[in-house]
Design an enzyme around this catalytic site. Structure first.
Site, PDB file in Angstrom:
ATOM      1  N   CYS A   1      -5.897   4.375  -4.040  1.00 49.79           N
ATOM      2  CA  CYS A   1      -6.563   3.127  -3.366  1.00 49.79           C
ATOM      3  C   CYS A   1      -7.568   2.598  -3.482  1.00 49.79           C
ATOM      4  O   CYS A   1      -7.922   1.368  -4.510  1.00 49.79           O
ATOM      5  CB  CYS A   1      -6.809   3.308  -1.852  1.00 49.79           C
ATOM      6  SG  CYS A   1      -6.319   1.797  -1.212  1.00 49.79           S
TER       7      CYS A   1
ATOM      8  N   HIS B   1       1.510   2.024   4.004  1.00 50.74           N
ATOM      9  CA  HIS B   1       0.210   3.573   4.527  1.00 50.74           C
ATOM     10  C   HIS B   1       0.710   3.729   5.113  1.00 50.74           C
ATOM     11  O   HIS B   1       1.373   3.115   6.399  1.00 50.74           O
ATOM     12  CB  HIS B   1      -0.603   2.804   4.076  1.00 50.74           C
ATOM     13  CG  HIS B   1      -1.603   4.598   3.556  1.00 50.74           C
ATOM     14  ND1 HIS B   1      -1.870   4.848   4.831  1.00 50.74           N
ATOM     15  CD2 HIS B   1      -2.735   4.231   2.788  1.00 50.74           C
ATOM     16  CE1 HIS B   1      -2.879   5.494   4.302  1.00 50.74           C
ATOM     17  NE2 HIS B   1      -3.975   5.410   2.813  1.00 50.74           N
TER      18      HIS B   1
ATOM     19  N   HIS C   1     -10.831  -2.639   1.095  1.00 46.87           N
ATOM     20  CA  HIS C   1     -10.958  -1.728   0.475  1.00 46.87           C
ATOM     21  C   HIS C   1     -12.180  -1.327  -0.710  1.00 46.87           C
ATOM     22  O   HIS C   1     -11.709  -0.292  -1.312  1.00 46.87           O
ATOM     23  CB  HIS C   1     -10.030  -0.369   1.142  1.00 46.87           C
ATOM     24  CG  HIS C   1      -9.803   0.804   0.844  1.00 46.87           C
ATOM     25  ND1 HIS C   1      -8.952   1.651   0.485  1.00 46.87           N
ATOM     26  CD2 HIS C   1     -11.265   1.589   1.087  1.00 46.87           C
ATOM     27  CE1 HIS C   1      -9.246   2.903   0.872  1.00 46.87           C
ATOM     28  NE2 HIS C   1     -10.872   2.856   1.064  1.00 46.87           N
TER      29      HIS C   1
ATOM     30  N   LYS D   1      -6.055  -5.879   3.493  1.00 44.30           N
ATOM     31  CA  LYS D   1      -6.726  -4.216   3.709  1.00 44.30           C
ATOM     32  C   LYS D   1      -7.745  -4.799   1.921  1.00 44.30           C
ATOM     33  O   LYS D   1      -6.999  -4.903   1.471  1.00 44.30           O
ATOM     34  CB  LYS D   1      -5.842  -3.553   3.273  1.00 44.30           C
ATOM     35  CG  LYS D   1      -6.228  -1.759   2.740  1.00 44.30           C
ATOM     36  CD  LYS D   1      -5.629  -0.556   2.271  1.00 44.30           C
ATOM     37  CE  LYS D   1      -5.840   0.617   2.023  1.00 44.30           C
ATOM     38  NZ  LYS D   1      -5.648   1.580   2.303  1.00 44.30           N
TER      39      LYS D   1
ATOM     40  N   ASP E   1      -0.538  -1.278  -4.923  1.00 42.91           N
ATOM     41  CA  ASP E   1      -1.314  -0.376  -5.248  1.00 42.91           C
ATOM     42  C   ASP E   1      -1.560   0.799  -6.023  1.00 42.91           C
ATOM     43  O   ASP E   1      -2.058   0.825  -6.280  1.00 42.91           O
ATOM     44  CB  ASP E   1      -2.430  -0.635  -4.537  1.00 42.91           C
ATOM     45  CG  ASP E   1      -2.139   0.712  -3.019  1.00 42.91           C
ATOM     46  OD1 ASP E   1      -1.336   1.345  -3.132  1.00 42.91           O
ATOM     47  OD2 ASP E   1      -3.544   1.263  -2.646  1.00 42.91           O
ATOM     48  N   ASN E   2      -0.748   1.805  -5.746  1.00 42.01           N
ATOM     49  CA  ASN E   2      -0.279   3.250  -6.605  1.00 42.01           C
ATOM     50  C   ASN E   2       1.108   3.562  -6.103  1.00 42.01           C
ATOM     51  O   ASN E   2       2.161   3.236  -5.670  1.00 42.01           O
ATOM     52  CB  ASN E   2      -1.496   3.953  -5.855  1.00 42.01           C
ATOM     53  CG  ASN E   2      -1.540   4.391  -4.790  1.00 42.01           C
ATOM     54  OD1 ASN E   2      -2.934   3.971  -4.458  1.00 42.01           O
ATOM     55  ND2 ASN E   2      -0.451   5.127  -3.870  1.00 42.01           N
TER      56      ASN E   2
ATOM     57  N   ARG F   1      -7.074  -0.867  -6.665  1.00 42.52           N
ATOM     58  CA  ARG F   1      -7.419  -2.255  -6.237  1.00 42.52           C
ATOM     59  C   ARG F   1      -9.083  -3.050  -6.919  1.00 42.52           C
ATOM     60  O   ARG F   1      -9.438  -3.738  -7.089  1.00 42.52           O
ATOM     61  CB  ARG F   1      -8.191  -2.144  -4.716  1.00 42.52           C
ATOM     62  CG  ARG F   1      -7.026  -2.086  -3.691  1.00 42.52           C
ATOM     63  CD  ARG F   1      -7.433  -1.642  -2.545  1.00 42.52           C
ATOM     64  NE  ARG F   1      -6.125  -1.038  -1.378  1.00 42.52           N
ATOM     65  CZ  ARG F   1      -4.965  -1.896  -0.989  1.00 42.52           C
ATOM     66  NH1 ARG F   1      -5.321  -2.766  -0.897  1.00 42.52           N
ATOM     67  NH2 ARG F   1      -3.736  -1.552  -0.991  1.00 42.52           N
TER      68      ARG F   1
ATOM     69  N   LYS G   1       1.179   9.443  -5.888  1.00 40.39           N
ATOM     70  CA  LYS G   1       0.622   8.807  -5.474  1.00 40.39           C
ATOM     71  C   LYS G   1      -0.867  10.477  -5.953  1.00 40.39           C
ATOM     72  O   LYS G   1      -0.463  11.359  -5.283  1.00 40.39           O
ATOM     73  CB  LYS G   1       0.030   8.421  -3.777  1.00 40.39           C
ATOM     74  CG  LYS G   1      -1.387   7.889  -3.600  1.00 40.39           C
ATOM     75  CD  LYS G   1      -1.274   7.814  -2.645  1.00 40.39           C
ATOM     76  CE  LYS G   1      -2.359   7.419  -1.872  1.00 40.39           C
ATOM     77  NZ  LYS G   1      -2.516   7.552  -0.334  1.00 40.39           N
TER      78      LYS G   1
ATOM     79  N   SER H   1      -8.395   0.809   4.458  1.00 41.45           N
ATOM     80  CA  SER H   1      -6.717   2.407   5.364  1.00 41.45           C
ATOM     81  C   SER H   1      -6.800   2.190   6.618  1.00 41.45           C
ATOM     82  O   SER H   1      -7.370   2.266   7.223  1.00 41.45           O
ATOM     83  CB  SER H   1      -6.548   3.087   4.796  1.00 41.45           C
ATOM     84  OG  SER H   1      -6.995   3.807   3.121  1.00 41.45           O
TER      85      SER H   1
ATOM     86  N   ASP I   1       0.864  -1.297   0.404  1.00 36.83           N
ATOM     87  CA  ASP I   1       0.210   0.492   0.096  1.00 36.83           C
ATOM     88  C   ASP I   1       0.388   1.508  -0.066  1.00 36.83           C
ATOM     89  O   ASP I   1       1.934   1.230   1.241  1.00 36.83           O
ATOM     90  CB  ASP I   1      -1.012   0.014   1.139  1.00 36.83           C
ATOM     91  CG  ASP I   1      -1.473   0.930   0.641  1.00 36.83           C
ATOM     92  OD1 ASP I   1      -2.016   1.353   0.176  1.00 36.83           O
ATOM     93  OD2 ASP I   1      -2.797   0.348   1.967  1.00 36.83           O
ATOM     94  N   ASP I   2       0.549   1.693  -1.562  1.00 31.76           N
ATOM     95  CA  ASP I   2       1.664   3.532  -1.326  1.00 31.76           C
ATOM     96  C   ASP I   2       3.134   2.993  -1.462  1.00 31.76           C
ATOM     97  O   ASP I   2       4.144   3.976  -1.132  1.00 31.76           O
ATOM     98  CB  ASP I   2       1.247   3.958   0.283  1.00 31.76           C
ATOM     99  CG  ASP I   2      -0.280   4.426  -0.079  1.00 31.76           C
ATOM    100  OD1 ASP I   2      -0.820   4.324  -1.419  1.00 31.76           O
ATOM    101  OD2 ASP I   2      -0.601   5.262   0.992  1.00 31.76           O
TER     102      ASP I   2
END
Length: 457
Positions: free
Chosen positions: A79, A224, A138, A136, A276-277, A83, A297, A161, A39-40
């Site tokens: 996010c 994240h 989301h 996660k 994810d990004n 996903r 991001k 998150s 994540d991130d």
């Protein structure tokens, strides 16, 4: 008599060969599939992608034993829609998950991934797989949108998150809930233990399903913000707490790969690691790095949507490969369908392409275009080495988006940092990408966004 014995033995051999051929076609011949989704995590935050101080020996070894993708893109720059793109193999704009004013789902959102979208979990479950998600989600936290309603047999994790918890500004948000399937087993969890608990659950899921094909989706909540590492990793990285968190995530990957090897599952398991990004640059030292790529991001520059990615499948993916092919997270859905014998959804456009030929060394490229969306608006198009920006906007900025009558043009393979606009020198390329932009927009009607809905509605 001897002749009869020989005939009998020949018949027995034929029966054995027939049984083996039947066995080879059973579901057990399907590869296990694991997707590890950070994540991130930025393009430049992994050792084998160039970070000078974050130590990621397990990811580096995974890349050494498999394939490292240097031009891997996600379906969105934040996010929730990213996903959704992974889970469906489709651009989120097609089914209302691209966002508008709110880019992601919040604890006060009432909607989630539409049930008329087929997820990769549902597709693989129909193909005979045991399916699990650890981490996660989301894509909707109200009961009808949770993972168990979208094809997952097992769920352990947080539904959104890890920063979406009560604060003085957000006192309507509940303490972070930890779910096991559809039950909240803890409220307000200790996040320093999260990666270790996720790792233990992932290993248990693998061990429990080692004798049948399984799909494990492991979207870790980190790196994240807020950042938390266990006692074994906190204060150990030269990169500070962000490095601590990434290095613990690397350890987690190593534990999973080691388990596969110990159980003899490694040669029948495809593992994908990605993010994810791009990195959340507004978080400064608590955010990551896109390396030589521009921005992060929330933007449609390379740093927002190009992420580190590694594929690992000993015996099938030749070790030590570095692929410069254009690849996206949406390509995983049709790839898994091809490998598992799964069925793609009928009557829906799939925006991904089967990567099996890349994994098996049978092709160099599988896709021609990459489309860069900022929420519900197409900002840029890439074809081969060329990228045209029709709209630009800095990430997390109050500045309005800037429309370009003549799109900015970058030769991305020469200029991955997007510093040198060359549209005047290549008008024919600008014209070609403008046609591609217009044709793409005419090819479908965007679905109304569902991302604004709140629980009280």
């Amino acid at each position: 008599m001897l002749r009869k014995i020989k005939c009998f033995l020949s018949f027995v051999v034929l029966l054995i060969l027939f049984d083996l051929s039947v066995f080879a076609q059973t579901p057990f011949s399907q590869p296990n599939i694991i997707v590890i989704f950070a994540d991130d995590l930025g393009y430049g935050d992994v050792g084998c992608f160039g970070h000078p101080t974050i130590q990621t020996p397990y990811l580096d070894q995974m890349a050494h034993e498999g394939i490292r993708f240097t031009q891997f893109y996600v379906g969105a720059n934040v996010c929730t829609p990213s996903r959704a793109a992974l889970m469906t193999g489709r651009l989120p704009i097609r089914y209302g998950m691209a966002g508008h004013k709110r880019g992601v789902l919040f604890p006060d959102s009432s909607k989630g991934l539409p049930h008329n979208e087929l997820t990769m979990a549902e597709m693989l479950k129909e193909a005979g797989y045991q399916t699990g998600i650890i981490g996660k989600w989301h894509l909707g936290h109200v009961p009808e949108f949770m993972p168990n309603q979208h094809g997952f047999d097992f769920y352990f994790g947080i539904p959104y998150s890890n920063d979406m918890r009560p604060t003085p500004k957000n006192n309507r948000y509940p303490p972070l809930p930890l779910y096991r399937n559809e039950e909240v087993i803890e409220s307000g969890i200790d996040q320093t233990t999260l990666t270790k608990r996720y790792t233990a659950e992932a290993i248990h899921f693998i061990e429990e399903n080692k004798d049948r094909p399984f799909f494990l989706y492991y979207p870790n909540n980190f790196p994240h913000v807020p950042l938390y590492a266990s006692n074994d990793f906190e204060g150990k990285s030269e990169r500070g707490i962000y490095g601590d968190v990434v290095e613990e995530l690397d350890w987690s990957v190593g534990q999973i790969l080691s388990t596969l090897k110990q159980l003899g599952l490694d040669q029948n398991t495809l593992v994908i690691f990605t993010s994810d990004n791009g990195p959340w640059l507004t978080q400064k030292a608590h955010g990551g790095s896109a390396g030589l790529l521009f921005e992060g991001k929330g933007s449609t520059y390379e740093g927002g949507m190009r992420v580190p990615a590694i594929g690992w499948w000993p015996g099938t993916i030749e070790s030590g490969q570095v692929s410069t092919s254009l690849v996206t997270s949406m390509d995983l859905f049709p790839t898994f369908a091809s490998l598992a014998g799964g069925k793609l959804p009928e009557g829906k456009v799939i925006d991904g392409y089967d990567l099996s030929p890349l994994f098996k060394g049978e092709a160099k490229e599988v896709r021609e275009f990459v489309y860069y969306y900022f929420r519900d608006k197409l900002h840029a198009v890439r074809k081969g080495p060329w990228k045209a920006h029709f709209t630009t906007k800095p990430s997390y900025s109050s500045e309005p988006a800037q429309e370009h009558k003549v799109p900015l043009l970058y030769q991305i393979e020469n200029d991955p940092s997007e510093k040198y606009n060359v549209n005047e020198a290549y008008p024919e390329i600008v014209a070609e990408l403008t046609r591609a932009y217009e044709e793409h927009l005419k090819s479908f009607e965007p679905a109304p966004s569902i991302m604004e809905a709140r629980i009280e509605e």
